[in-house]
Design a protein around this motif. Structure first.
Motif, mmCIF file in Angstrom:
data_model
loop_
_atom_site.group_PDB
_atom_site.id
_atom_site.type_symbol
_atom_site.label_atom_id
_atom_site.label_comp_id
_atom_site.label_asym_id
_atom_site.label_seq_id
_atom_site.Cartn_x
_atom_site.Cartn_y
_atom_site.Cartn_z
ATOM 1 N N ARG A 133 59.763 -4.171 42.481
ATOM 2 C CA ARG A 133 60.025 -4.104 44.046
ATOM 3 C C ARG A 133 60.050 -5.469 44.338
ATOM 4 O O ARG A 133 59.136 -5.960 43.766
ATOM 5 C CB ARG A 133 59.323 -2.813 44.408
ATOM 6 N N SER A 134 60.736 -5.883 45.685
ATOM 7 C CA SER A 134 60.772 -6.508 46.456
ATOM 8 C C SER A 134 59.317 -6.763 46.982
ATOM 9 O O SER A 134 58.431 -6.116 47.259
ATOM 10 C CB SER A 134 61.701 -6.666 47.772
ATOM 11 N N GLU A 135 58.861 -8.017 47.460
ATOM 12 C CA GLU A 135 57.386 -8.158 48.309
ATOM 13 C C GLU A 135 57.539 -9.062 48.799
ATOM 14 O O GLU A 135 56.143 -9.457 49.960
ATOM 15 C CB GLU A 135 57.026 -9.404 47.034
ATOM 16 N N ARG A 136 58.753 -8.787 49.321
ATOM 17 C CA ARG A 136 59.272 -9.237 51.188
ATOM 18 C C ARG A 136 58.539 -8.150 52.053
ATOM 19 O O ARG A 136 60.033 -6.809 51.891
ATOM 20 C CB ARG A 136 60.550 -10.239 50.546
ATOM 21 N N PRO A 137 57.719 -8.120 53.389
ATOM 22 C CA PRO A 137 57.837 -7.129 54.081
ATOM 23 C C PRO A 137 59.743 -6.987 54.776
ATOM 24 O O PRO A 137 58.932 -5.553 54.553
ATOM 25 C CB PRO A 137 56.671 -7.786 54.981
ATOM 26 N N ASP A 138 59.985 -7.385 54.535
ATOM 27 C CA ASP A 138 61.358 -7.112 55.752
ATOM 28 C C ASP A 138 62.720 -6.750 54.637
ATOM 29 O O ASP A 138 63.521 -5.560 54.905
ATOM 30 C CB ASP A 138 61.664 -8.321 56.300
ATOM 31 N N LYS A 139 62.255 -6.409 53.223
ATOM 32 C CA LYS A 139 63.406 -5.983 52.444
ATOM 33 C C LYS A 139 61.897 -4.288 51.754
ATOM 34 O O LYS A 139 63.073 -3.839 51.328
ATOM 35 C CB LYS A 139 62.706 -6.406 50.829
ATOM 36 N N HIS A 140 61.158 -4.029 52.789
ATOM 37 C CA HIS A 140 60.753 -3.096 52.349
ATOM 38 C C HIS A 140 60.529 -1.923 50.829
ATOM 39 O O HIS A 140 60.501 -1.115 50.473
ATOM 40 C CB HIS A 140 61.553 -1.317 52.999
ATOM 41 N N GLY A 141 60.349 -3.350 49.644
ATOM 42 C CA GLY A 141 60.018 -2.667 48.335
ATOM 43 C C GLY A 141 61.512 -2.379 48.109
ATOM 44 O O GLY A 141 61.352 -1.406 46.691
ATOM 45 N N ASN A 142 62.477 -2.832 48.010
ATOM 46 C CA ASN A 142 63.564 -1.922 47.446
ATOM 47 C C ASN A 142 63.553 -3.282 46.206
ATOM 48 O O ASN A 142 63.361 -3.938 45.856
ATOM 49 C CB ASN A 142 65.093 -2.787 48.679
ATOM 50 N N ARG A 143 64.272 -2.570 45.098
ATOM 51 C CA ARG A 143 64.414 -2.991 43.421
ATOM 52 C C ARG A 143 65.146 -4.232 43.853
ATOM 53 O O ARG A 143 66.495 -4.010 44.525
ATOM 54 C CB ARG A 143 65.043 -1.674 43.190
ATOM 55 N N GLN A 144 64.945 -4.537 42.610
ATOM 56 C CA GLN A 144 66.194 -5.848 42.546
ATOM 57 C C GLN A 144 66.040 -6.189 41.271
ATOM 58 O O GLN A 144 65.107 -6.236 40.958
ATOM 59 C CB GLN A 144 65.431 -7.276 43.799
ATOM 60 N N ASN A 145 66.549 -6.959 40.665
ATOM 61 C CA ASN A 145 66.443 -7.338 39.406
ATOM 62 C C ASN A 145 66.200 -8.299 39.416
ATOM 63 O O ASN A 145 65.692 -9.610 40.101
ATOM 64 C CB ASN A 145 68.232 -7.850 38.727
ATOM 65 N N VAL A 146 65.214 -8.475 37.732
ATOM 66 C CA VAL A 146 64.787 -9.632 37.197
ATOM 67 C C VAL A 146 65.581 -10.777 36.106
ATOM 68 O O VAL A 146 66.416 -9.743 35.697
ATOM 69 C CB VAL A 146 63.528 -9.574 36.106
ATOM 70 N N TRP A 147 65.663 -11.778 36.735
ATOM 71 C CA TRP A 147 66.699 -12.436 35.941
ATOM 72 C C TRP A 147 65.933 -13.487 35.112
ATOM 73 O O TRP A 147 64.291 -14.458 35.688
ATOM 74 C CB TRP A 147 67.697 -13.229 36.693
ATOM 75 N N ARG A 148 65.919 -13.844 33.853
ATOM 76 C CA ARG A 148 65.652 -15.048 33.093
ATOM 77 C C ARG A 148 66.223 -16.571 32.900
ATOM 78 O O ARG A 148 67.685 -16.626 33.232
ATOM 79 C CB ARG A 148 65.592 -14.861 31.431
ATOM 80 N N SER A 149 66.091 -17.507 33.308
ATOM 81 C CA SER A 149 66.134 -18.764 33.770
ATOM 82 C C SER A 149 66.728 -19.123 32.933
ATOM 83 O O SER A 149 66.063 -19.449 31.628
ATOM 84 C CB SER A 149 65.442 -19.536 34.766
ATOM 85 N N LYS A 150 67.899 -19.784 32.486
ATOM 86 C CA LYS A 150 68.399 -20.100 31.301
ATOM 87 C C LYS A 150 68.022 -22.033 31.629
ATOM 88 O O LYS A 150 67.870 -23.051 30.509
ATOM 89 C CB LYS A 150 69.899 -20.836 31.257
ATOM 90 N N VAL A 151 67.872 -22.456 32.819
ATOM 91 C CA VAL A 151 67.514 -23.915 32.689
ATOM 92 C C VAL A 151 66.069 -24.113 33.239
ATOM 93 O O VAL A 151 65.851 -25.214 33.915
ATOM 94 C CB VAL A 151 69.157 -24.135 34.106
ATOM 95 N N PHE A 152 65.516 -23.144 33.053
ATOM 96 C CA PHE A 152 64.316 -23.568 33.454
ATOM 97 C C PHE A 152 63.366 -25.021 32.832
ATOM 98 O O PHE A 152 63.381 -25.110 31.292
ATOM 99 C CB PHE A 152 62.629 -22.588 33.205
ATOM 100 N N THR A 153 62.901 -25.540 33.573
ATOM 101 C CA THR A 153 61.799 -27.001 33.317
ATOM 102 C C THR A 153 61.139 -26.991 33.968
ATOM 103 O O THR A 153 60.439 -27.211 34.405
ATOM 104 C CB THR A 153 62.991 -28.527 33.461
#
Length: 124
Positions: A100-120
Motif C-alpha cells: 500500500r502507498s504510504e503517501r496520504p494523497d494516494k489513499h493507500g492504493n496498491r503499488q508494485n514492489v520492484w527489485r533494483s538491479k542497479v542498487f549501489t
C-alpha cells in the motif's frame, strides 16, 4: 447464520483479452504523458533504484518532488508505463509483490514492489 470462507486465486494470469486492454490503456496514458515529465521521471526511477534495493512508485515520486521546479503530467497513471520501461532497460525487476502507498494523497492504493538491479549501497 452460516459463515462463508471465500478462496481467491491470484496466481493465475489474467485472460488474454484483459491483458490486451491493460496494455492498450498503459500505452494510451504513456502516449499522452508530458514528454519532459517522462524523461525526468525515467531518470528519477534510476536515481531511486541506485539508492534502495527495492523501490515503489512512492520512492520515485519522492525523487521527482525533490527537484527544483519538477515537471508534472496530467495523469499519474503514466507511472506504470515508466516503471515497465525501467524493467525493459534492465534497471528494475518485478518482485510479484505489492504494498500500500504510504503517501496520504494516494489513499493507500496498491503499488508494485520492484527489485533494483542497479542498487549501489555507496549512494545511500
Amino acid at each position: 447464520m452460516a459463515s462463508f470462507q471465500y478462496a481467491m486465486d491470484f496466481t493465475q494470469k489474467r485472460p488474454p483479452e484483459v491483458q490486451e486492454r491493460i496494455a492498450a490503456g498503459m500505452s494510451q496514458v504513456d502516449e499522452n504523458a508530458n514528454e519532459r515529465w517522462k524523461h525526468i521521471f525515467d531518470a528519477c526511477v534510476l536515481a531511486a533504484a541506485r539508492k534502495k534495493p527495492q523501490i515503489t512508485s512512492d520512492d520515485v515520486l519522492t525523487e521527482i518532488e525533490s527537484l527544483p521546479n519538477p515537471p508534472s503530467t496530467h495523469n499519474l497513471a503514466a507511472i506504470g508505463p515508466a516503471m515497465v520501461r525501467a524493467r525493459n532497460m534492465g534497471i528494475l525487476e518485478h518482485t510479484n509483490t505489492v504494498k500500500r502507498s504510504e503517501r496520504p494523497d494516494k489513499h493507500g492504493n496498491r503499488q508494485n514492489v520492484w527489485r533494483s538491479k542497479v542498487f549501489t549501497p555507496s549512494t545511500q
